[in-house]
Design an enzyme around this catalytic site. Structure first.
Site: not given
Ligand SMILES: *Cc1c(COP(=O)(O)O)cnc(C)c1O
Length: 360
Positions: A102, A172, A196
């Site tokens: 990521w 993030d 998540k």
């Molecule tokens: C799943 C994830 C993303 C992407 O998320 P989307 O909502 O599908 O754009 C970005 N960063 C991390 C750390 C993730 O786990």
């Protein structure tokens, strides 16, 4: 069919109490005669949902008053672009830490807008880990420092919050937000996709210090401008109302269950049980240095990869679902977010012991 334990990395399990409340309110939200998905986002019913959701999140995370909370479309991936568009503010470079898949996506997108300095990278060789504070090579003039506190695919989590002095720290937190208390004041921006550890897919939550918004790169679309969303209470256009509502139910559930301190204790215990099962056997292995192991995403491999398909099929037949590792990594991955009951981890641990007895 009975509910299963779903170890998906996202979209992921939701608390059963949240699903039941949504079910109960599906046809008639609190006497309105409407489903929340049918409501005007500007009507008083939805406005009350939106306000309570934000207030509960502010309380849970102790978000200081000088931070805006935005509820946006586009998931976390849109933030890979929105962060540089809004935070460069006349500067031309930013520092990024690279700790996995990521991070790399954020870096690739950042490079479209500025010079990206890789100010820290996971050490090569040995078990997977993150750079230490003293390894970081922060550069003068960087507009911000971006990192990924929890790498969802690698299962690598920072055991510390990087110190970046006056340079805003951007995190993030898609797969670790709400898993434990954090000191929001250490961050310029925290963002997370909703699917998540929050609720259904379709939304990103962005927590941004208010002095960082207001100046965007030339050509920034209105939909990518934090100021416009902040000025409009995240209702510049139609927001993802149903996901916002479900997030609100999840926040209320967190509050009823002791908030983030209680969640942290449970999460640490859940993860501890699973890592202990992996470490206590030669049949299973986890590739991450113990200090950097994720509480939320636990990848593991079998000593004999030829047994992977059998493991997955048998696990699935006893209601332990979606344990297949990410396609880039292989093996297994158990995502055990807040909504995964401890009983789900216990069931996985005993299945693993039983499987080893039969095949080890
Ligand atoms: C799943 C994830 C993303 C992407 O998320 P989307 O909502 O599908 O754009 C970005 N960063 C991390 C750390 C993730 O786990």
């Amino acid at each position: 069919m009975a509910r299963v334990f779903n170890f998906s990395a996202g979209p992921a399990m939701l608390p059963e109490a949240v699903l039941k409340q949504a079910q109960q309110e599906m046809l008639d939200w609190q006497g309105s005669g409407m489903c929340v998905a049918e409501m005007s986002h500007r009507g008083k019913e939805f406005m009350s949902i939106a306000e309570k959701t934000e207030a509960d999140l502010r309380e849970l995370m102790a978000i200081p008053d000088n931070y805006k909370v935005l509820f946006l479309q586009g998931g976390a991936s849109s933030q890979f672009a929105m962060v540089p568009m809004n935070l460069l503010r006349g500067k031309t470079s930013a520092d990024y830490l690279n700790t996995g898949a990521w991070s790399k996506k954020a870096i690739a997108e950042g490079k479209r807008y500025c010079d990206v300095n890789i100010a820290g990278v996971s050490p090569e060789g040995g078990m997977a880990s993150v750079p230490t504070q003293s390894d970081l090579k922060l550069t003068d003039g960087a507009a911000y420092v971006h990192y990924t506190p929890n790498e969802t695919i690698g299962g690598v989590e920072f055991p510390y919050v990087p110190e970046t002095g006056d340079v805003p720290l951007v995190a993030d937190m898609s797969s670790t937000i709400l898993s434990r208390p954090v000191d929001v004041s250490k961050f310029g921006v925290i963002y997370a996709g909703s699917q998540k550890n929050i609720g259904p897919a379709g939304m990103a939550i962005v927590i941004v210090r208010d002095d960082l918004i207001g100046e965007t790169l030339d050509g920034t679309p209105a939909m990518f401008n934090y100021q416009i969303h902040a000025d409009n209470g995240s209702m510049y256009n139609t927001p993802p109302t149903y996901t916002w509502y479900m997030a609100g139910l999840a926040f209320a559930w967190l509050k009823e269950n002791g908030g983030l301190a209680a969640m942290a204790r449970t999460n640490e215990r859940k993860a501890g049980k699973l890592y202990a099962a992996i470490d206590g056997s030669d049949f299973y292995a986890n590739p991450v240095a113990p200090a950097c192991r994720s509480w939320m995403n636990v990848p593991f491999t079998l000593a004999n990869a030829d047994l992977d398909a059998t493991f997955l099929a048998e696990a699935s037949s006893v209601g332990l679902k979606t344990l297949k590792g990410h396609r880039s990594v292989g093996g297994m991955r158990a995502s055990i977010y807040n909504a995964m009951p401890e009983a789900g981890v216990d069931a996985l641990v005993s299945f693993m012991a039983d499987f080893e007895k039969r095949y080890g």
